[in-house]
Design a protein around this motif. Structure first.
Motif, PDB file in Angstrom:
ATOM      1  N   TRP A   1      -1.811  -0.660 -10.432  1.00 54.20           N
ATOM      2  CA  TRP A   1      -1.986  -1.764 -11.193  1.00 54.20           C
ATOM      3  C   TRP A   1      -0.568  -2.927 -11.213  1.00 54.20           C
ATOM      4  O   TRP A   1      -0.029  -3.637 -12.071  1.00 54.20           O
ATOM      5  CB  TRP A   1      -1.817  -1.703 -12.629  1.00 54.20           C
ATOM      6  N   THR A   2      -0.084  -2.768 -10.299  1.00 52.24           N
ATOM      7  CA  THR A   2       1.327  -2.975  -9.513  1.00 52.24           C
ATOM      8  C   THR A   2       1.017  -4.915  -9.310  1.00 52.24           C
ATOM      9  O   THR A   2      -0.107  -4.967  -8.957  1.00 52.24           O
ATOM     10  CB  THR A   2       2.110  -2.692  -8.301  1.00 52.24           C
TER      11      THR A   2
ATOM     12  N   GLU B   1       0.792   9.687  -4.202  1.00 52.90           N
ATOM     13  CA  GLU B   1       0.630  11.112  -4.079  1.00 52.90           C
ATOM     14  C   GLU B   1       1.417  12.335  -2.518  1.00 52.90           C
ATOM     15  O   GLU B   1       2.572  12.739  -2.109  1.00 52.90           O
ATOM     16  CB  GLU B   1       1.265  11.621  -5.231  1.00 52.90           C
TER      17      GLU B   1
ATOM     18  N   ASP C   1      -1.817   6.687   3.441  1.00 50.98           N
ATOM     19  CA  ASP C   1      -1.454   4.780   3.199  1.00 50.98           C
ATOM     20  C   ASP C   1      -3.353   4.996   2.197  1.00 50.98           C
ATOM     21  O   ASP C   1      -3.966   5.540   2.956  1.00 50.98           O
ATOM     22  CB  ASP C   1      -0.830   4.463   4.197  1.00 50.98           C
TER      23      ASP C   1
ATOM     24  N   TYR D   1      -1.272   0.977  -1.530  1.00 47.92           N
ATOM     25  CA  TYR D   1      -0.226   1.566  -2.347  1.00 47.92           C
ATOM     26  C   TYR D   1      -0.463   2.999  -1.790  1.00 47.92           C
ATOM     27  O   TYR D   1      -1.118   2.848  -0.544  1.00 47.92           O
ATOM     28  CB  TYR D   1      -0.483   2.041  -3.730  1.00 47.92           C
ATOM     29  N   ARG D   2       0.888   3.759  -1.174  1.00 45.28           N
ATOM     30  CA  ARG D   2       1.456   4.951  -1.090  1.00 45.28           C
ATOM     31  C   ARG D   2       0.732   6.390  -1.966  1.00 45.28           C
ATOM     32  O   ARG D   2       1.250   5.964  -3.061  1.00 45.28           O
ATOM     33  CB  ARG D   2       2.316   5.414  -0.267  1.00 45.28           C
TER      34      ARG D   2
ATOM     35  N   ASN E   1       0.994   2.502 -15.667  1.00 48.61           N
ATOM     36  CA  ASN E   1       2.096   3.184 -14.333  1.00 48.61           C
ATOM     37  C   ASN E   1       1.574   3.327 -12.833  1.00 48.61           C
ATOM     38  O   ASN E   1       2.188   3.373 -11.870  1.00 48.61           O
ATOM     39  CB  ASN E   1       2.723   3.806 -14.903  1.00 48.61           C
ATOM     40  N   HIS E   2      -0.356   3.311 -13.121  1.00 49.53           N
ATOM     41  CA  HIS E   2      -0.542   4.001 -11.212  1.00 49.53           C
ATOM     42  C   HIS E   2      -0.662   2.749 -10.576  1.00 49.53           C
ATOM     43  O   HIS E   2      -0.389   1.309 -10.813  1.00 49.53           O
ATOM     44  CB  HIS E   2      -2.083   4.067 -12.119  1.00 49.53           C
ATOM     45  N   PRO E   3       0.123   2.129  -9.559  1.00 48.02           N
ATOM     46  CA  PRO E   3       0.459   1.912  -8.390  1.00 48.02           C
ATOM     47  C   PRO E   3      -0.235   0.401  -8.268  1.00 48.02           C
ATOM     48  O   PRO E   3      -0.637  -0.659  -7.179  1.00 48.02           O
ATOM     49  CB  PRO E   3       0.345   2.266  -7.008  1.00 48.02           C
TER      50      PRO E   3
ATOM     51  N   ALA F   1      -4.023  -4.256  -3.310  1.00 44.18           N
ATOM     52  CA  ALA F   1      -3.523  -3.425  -3.934  1.00 44.18           C
ATOM     53  C   ALA F   1      -3.454  -2.495  -3.406  1.00 44.18           C
ATOM     54  O   ALA F   1      -3.388  -1.473  -3.783  1.00 44.18           O
ATOM     55  CB  ALA F   1      -3.323  -3.551  -5.293  1.00 44.18           C
TER      56      ALA F   1
END
Length: 590
Positions: A235-236, A257, A261, A254-255, A231-233, A252
């Motif tokens: 691997w989106t 937590e 950025d 992502y932002r 579920n880590h961004p 990939a």
């Protein structure tokens, strides 16, 4: 000066004339350099991912090669001669295990026949206590599709499965597999080292298996050891069944937590289905660009003040060199070094900027030339010298200059026996292919034992231990290399016989003593070699050696500890060109 006066209007006009081109030029300069910084960052990311991939594959390929060798030995046992018994086949498999450094034991499995047994090195008390877990249907399916299947058992531990070649001419046979344990604990250390060297540690790196479970990570506290990262961004957009284009870098972003950025870059490894990823904060990746923007703003402000103070002439006087610098910056970004014109007699900010840009271009060009030179040196020298010696030469610790020094060394000559009849009965292309394959392995054996390949002489290879880097155990290293060469022939001749219809036999001669070692030749063409009677004796021993026989001089035998190698005395032999007889021993390798 009153508002609306000619002076005020002229000042406004001059300011506009000065500010517009200056702003446009600074913007263009930033745009050109932004592209260069982004390209450089992308190249750095790709290089780090490739290095991370190589580090991961090193931990897998060593075990895979050894497991393939055992699988081939099992295949040979199943395809053995009618006179050979089952015990002989298992002995051959255990003997093969004994030559594989990465394996203490393997599991032989034939799921359709409910066969699952652990094979250990014969006579190895350490391997006797080693257990190898059974493979899973998923890893066996991956092995059938890609020639190898890998799965994790826990933090730093895994299984590697390879298929056993099908038995030819035996009808339909159940599929067999060889399963070996895989230790990837040291991968964590390599990842930390890569992060430290490349980014000073300020980066996130992670390696995951085909199920997105972490193998090792750095700088990513949200990912623990052996953690599920599905579920880590990062691997989106990538499914486990279809991870993406293998071997191609994918971005990939992502932002995190924390709200930062991030720039995420992932790459999937061929054959494994594993993934490697890099995560870096945008502000860190483009810190140079931010600083450049600030400097650009300062330059623009200074130019605006000068334009307001000096009016139209001053504005034009400032704008022209800036436009020139923008063009030069573009040439720098395009690496067109020979077209640069960065000379200026000005002592103001423009002159300083020109000087700094010229220095930057010179440094960049010098760095690229040095990187290319070292890459060429490593590629050229790596074909003949060990990795340690190549690094010493490239880093300047070993000077490539004419001259020599005395050193205690061991010299090995290995020659293909009866090569002339073989060359006469085979096409030249086939003979060259066979020799290249043989010499590639023999060279790797020499490097594995810390030696240097001095030269290839037709069908003969000459190797040296103890130079250019002194080695107290040079004699033992040379004898160990000779043993490995003979072991290689035992397993490789079956393949040579199938592909070329012939087998290879080597005659090997080894001698030790003091020689003159150094670079011999001229300033334009030199050769690193050793010269002396020690070399001549080793060559003579190789010349009188029988097929698959290793002859060792008394000087070498005296340098190795008693009982380390099995050396059988053959008495004294008269060697060509020498008045005194030489005491000779045979290295027993069987």
């Amino acid at each position: 000066m009153k508002l609306g006066s000619i002076g005020a209007r002229a000042l406004l006009l001059f300011a506009a004339v000065g500010l517009v081109p200056v702003g446009a030029v600074v913007s263009l300069l930033l745009s050109v350099n932004r592209q260069a910084v982004q390209t450089s960052e992308q190249q750095l990311q790709a290089a780090v991912l490739e290095e991370l991939e190589r580090a991961t594959m090193r931990h897998v390929e060593g075990v895979r090669v050894d497991a393939d060798a055992v699988a081939f030995a099992l295949y040979q046992a199943a395809n053995g001669k009618p006179a050979a018994g089952a015990g002989d086949g298992l002995d051959a498999v255990r003997a093969t295990l004994g030559t594989r450094r990465e394996l203490g034991a393997v599991r032989f499995e034939v799921p359709e026949r409910s066969v699952s047994t652990v094979l250990r090195q014969k006579g190895d008390d350490v391997a006797a206590g080693v257990d190898v877990p059974a493979s899973t249907p998923e890893t066996r399916r991956a092995a059938d599709e890609h020639g190898m299947g890998v799965s994790l058992l826990g933090s730093g531990k895994g299984l590697l499965v390879v298929p056993i070649p099908a038995v030819e001419g035996a009808g339909t046979k159940a599929r067999g597999y060889v399963t070996a344990t895989l230790d990837v604990a040291d991968l964590q250390r390599e990842i930390d080292d890569i992060a430290g060297r490349r980014f000073g540690g300020a980066v996130g790196l992670v390696v995951v298996d085909a199920t997105r479970r972490s193998v090792a990570s750095h700088g990513m506290p949200e990912i623990g050891a052996f953690a599920d990262t599905s579920n880590h961004p990062l691997w989106t957009g990538f499914s486990k069944e279809n991870p993406g284009v293998v071997g191609v870098v994918r971005v990939a972003p992502y932002r995190a937590e924390s709200g930062a950025d991030m720039i995420g870059v992932v790459r999937f490894l061929p054959g494994l289905g594993w993934g490697v990823a890099l995560a870096r904060r945008e502000e860190d990746a483009f810190a140079v660009l931010s600083a450049m923007q600030r400097r650009g703003a300062l330059v623009a402000l200074g130019a605006a003040l000068l334009a307001l103070a000096a009016a139209a002439f001053s504005a034009r006087w400032i704008a022209r060199p800036i436009v020139h610098l923008a063009g030069q910056a573009r040439l720098v970004g395009e690496r067109r070094w020979r077209e640069l014109s960065l000379t200026s007699s000005r002592t103001d900010e423009i002159g300083t900027l020109t000087t700094e840009l010229s220095r930057m271009a010179t440094d960049l060009e010098g760095s690229e030339i040095e990187i290319a030179r070292q890459a060429r040196q490593r590629a050229d020298l790596g074909r003949f010298l060990s990795k340690e010696l190549v690094e010493a030469i490239v880093s300047g610790r070993h000077e490539l200059a004419l001259g020599g020094r005395r050193a205690a060394v061991s010299v090995l000559f290995a020659d293909v026996v009866a090569f002339t009849p073989l060359a006469e009965t085979r096409p030249a292309e086939e003979v060259v292919t066979l020799l290249n394959e043989l010499f590639s392995v023999l060279t790797e054996v020499v490097f594995r034992h810390g030696g240097t390949v001095d030269k290839f002489i037709g069908d003969c290879i000459m190797a040296v231990w103890g130079a250019p880097v002194a080695q107290e155990d040079h004699a033992a290293r040379a004898l160990a290399a000779a043993e490995d060469m003979m072991r290689f022939l035992e397993t490789a001749n079956e393949s040579f016989r199938e592909r070329y219809g012939t087998t290879i036999e080597l005659g090997i001669g080894i001698n030790s003593g003091e020689v003159l070692v150094g670079n011999i030749g001229s300033d334009k063409r030199m050769e690193y070699t050793v010269i002396g009677d020690v070399v001549n004796v080793a060559a003579r021993l190789e010349a009188i050696a029988r097929p698959n026989q290793v002859l060792v001089a008394e000087a070498t035998r005296a340098l190795v500890a008693s009982g380390t190698f099995e050396l059988s005395p053959l008495g004294e032999r008269a060697l060509t060109g020498r008045s005194a007889a030489t005491k000779v021993y045979e290295l027993v390798t069987a």
